[in-house]
Design a protein around this motif. Structure first.
Motif, mmCIF file in Angstrom:
data_model
loop_
_atom_site.group_PDB
_atom_site.id
_atom_site.type_symbol
_atom_site.label_atom_id
_atom_site.label_comp_id
_atom_site.label_asym_id
_atom_site.label_seq_id
_atom_site.Cartn_x
_atom_site.Cartn_y
_atom_site.Cartn_z
ATOM 1 N N ASN A 111 0.854 -1.417 -0.027
ATOM 2 C CA ASN A 111 -0.096 0.029 -0.059
ATOM 3 C C ASN A 111 0.905 1.372 0.025
ATOM 4 N N LEU A 112 1.934 1.297 0.829
ATOM 5 C CA LEU A 112 2.909 2.389 0.872
ATOM 6 C C LEU A 112 3.428 2.667 -0.524
ATOM 7 N N ASN A 113 3.928 1.652 -1.248
ATOM 8 C CA ASN A 113 4.372 1.908 -2.601
ATOM 9 C C ASN A 113 3.440 2.499 -3.541
ATOM 10 N N ARG A 114 2.065 1.777 -3.377
ATOM 11 C CA ARG A 114 1.015 2.214 -4.433
ATOM 12 C C ARG A 114 0.592 3.632 -4.316
ATOM 13 N N VAL A 115 0.393 4.075 -3.000
ATOM 14 C CA VAL A 115 0.135 5.571 -2.766
ATOM 15 C C VAL A 115 1.326 6.612 -3.360
ATOM 16 N N ILE A 116 2.640 6.174 -2.909
ATOM 17 C CA ILE A 116 3.581 6.973 -3.497
ATOM 18 C C ILE A 116 3.819 6.933 -4.974
ATOM 19 N N SER A 117 3.613 5.784 -5.357
ATOM 20 C CA SER A 117 3.548 5.887 -6.740
ATOM 21 C C SER A 117 2.668 6.606 -7.589
ATOM 22 N N ASN A 118 1.369 6.553 -6.885
ATOM 23 C CA ASN A 118 0.429 7.318 -7.561
ATOM 24 C C ASN A 118 0.451 8.608 -7.482
ATOM 25 N N VAL A 119 1.061 9.214 -6.348
ATOM 26 C CA VAL A 119 0.997 10.551 -6.004
ATOM 27 C C VAL A 119 2.211 11.235 -6.986
ATOM 28 N N MET A 120 3.416 10.317 -7.159
ATOM 29 C CA MET A 120 4.458 10.915 -7.944
ATOM 30 C C MET A 120 4.324 10.517 -9.588
ATOM 31 N N ALA A 121 3.456 9.711 -10.012
ATOM 32 C CA ALA A 121 3.210 9.334 -11.223
ATOM 33 C C ALA A 121 2.633 10.585 -12.210
ATOM 34 N N PRO A 122 3.278 10.638 -13.419
ATOM 35 C CA PRO A 122 2.475 11.925 -14.171
ATOM 36 C C PRO A 122 0.931 11.591 -14.268
ATOM 37 N N ASP A 123 0.368 12.794 -14.272
ATOM 38 C CA ASP A 123 -0.978 12.695 -14.085
ATOM 39 C C ASP A 123 -1.513 12.350 -15.536
ATOM 40 N N SER A 124 -1.389 11.189 -16.083
ATOM 41 C CA SER A 124 -2.085 10.707 -17.372
ATOM 42 C C SER A 124 -3.527 10.541 -17.196
ATOM 43 N N LEU A 125 -4.042 10.127 -16.155
ATOM 44 C CA LEU A 125 -5.437 9.818 -15.967
ATOM 45 C C LEU A 125 -6.250 11.442 -16.053
ATOM 46 N N PHE A 126 -5.841 12.449 -15.479
ATOM 47 C CA PHE A 126 -6.231 13.499 -15.400
ATOM 48 C C PHE A 126 -6.138 14.245 -16.992
ATOM 49 N N ASN A 127 -4.976 13.903 -17.614
ATOM 50 C CA ASN A 127 -5.065 14.280 -19.121
ATOM 51 C C ASN A 127 -5.937 13.560 -19.703
#
Length: 286
Positions: A111-127
């Protein structure tokens, strides 16, 4: 690729050590630690972290107050709350504080890795939402017009706008999910009356029935569009809030936090206005 830089805020030295060890084991770099409000801004300014982990229960200013102060200092600060507390009230307060993630103790490394990864990932979903959102709502409206009235709809070019003056009946629907948003559908009263008559197969009994039809039609369109977007990307988790309806005197529809893009829809009953927009600011819960 350099390691993600993390600052830990917790009044307990033992908790800071446990979290630092867990983060370092996963390859993250600990660049600073603070034990509360007094040292928060100074340490943050010195170490310039990518992410700040924030405990909630601390003496003096709690994690919510610290988060608000930090985001006032740097609106781009990415804060993940880490606490044993997790209920509806604390989640609501976290959203108000503007945090981007929430991890409950004891922390699971996955869960730790998932949240950090999502926070830092480029916001492709929003785009993706920005580029395909209106087209999806157009498709949902076309389907709804065809299914409910056995007619078709056509569109003009997209119209970016920040304000809109209603032409008769305006339905505003909030969108909830990973990204919040707004969709607006507006139509003249005579258009709504013709649509209601076609759908009901009789004349509407009164204006209230016409308004109710417009609200339900907009709600159906929004629901179908959100389902279509969720099918393409499950992580969006979009759903619609109950519609708000404005009618009678001309009303200026303003969306202060969401930039809407709209279009005009030509139907057999007349012209309908449709717009939609989304904004960033998701919170990732674990």
């Amino acid at each position: 690729m350099s390691a993600i830089r993390i600052m830990i805020v917790d009044d307990s030295p033992f908790s800071r050590t446990l979290l630092a060890d867990a983060l370092q084991e996963e390859g993250y770099e600990i660049v600073g630690e603070a034990d509360g409000f007094d040292s928060l801004i100074e340490v943050y300014t010195e170490c310039k972290p990518d992410i700040v982990t924030m405990d909630i229960a601390m003496p003096g200013a709690d994690g919510f107050e610290c988060s608000k102060a930090l985001r006032l200092h740097d609106p781009k600060a990415k804060i993940i709350l880490v606490s044993s507390m997790k209920d509806e009230e604390t989640e609501a307060e976290a959203r108000r504080a503007g945090v981007v993630g929430y991890l409950q103790k004891p922390i699971d490394s996955e869960n730790l890795n998932r949240v950090i990864s999502n926070v830092m990932a480029p916001d492709s979903l929003f785009n993706t939402l920005q580029t395909t959102g209106l087209d999806t709502f157009k498709e949902a409206l076309s389907q709804s017009v065809t299914r409910m009235t056995k007619t078709t709809a056509s569109y003009t070019e997209d119209i970016p706008n920040e304000t809109y003056i209603s032409q008769g009946i305006t339905v505003v629907i909030g969108i909830i999910g990973r990204y919040s948003g707004t969709t607006v559908m507006d139509m003249p009263v005579d258009v709504a009356e013709k649509m209601a008559e076609k759908i009901l197969r009789r004349e509407a009994k009164n204006r209230d029935e016409v308004v109710a039809m417009a609200a339900e039609f907009a709600n159906v369109v929004a629901g179908i569009a959100c389902s279509m977007l969720n099918k393409k990307e499950k992580a969006l988790g979009l759903r619609v809030a109950p519609p708000s309806v404005f009618h009678g005197t001309p009303t200026e529809i303003v969306s202060p936090t969401v930039k809407l893009t709209g279009c005009y829809v030509d139907t057999d009953f007349g012209r309908i206005y449709l717009s939609v927009g989304f904004k960033k600011g998701s919170v990732l819960w674990m």
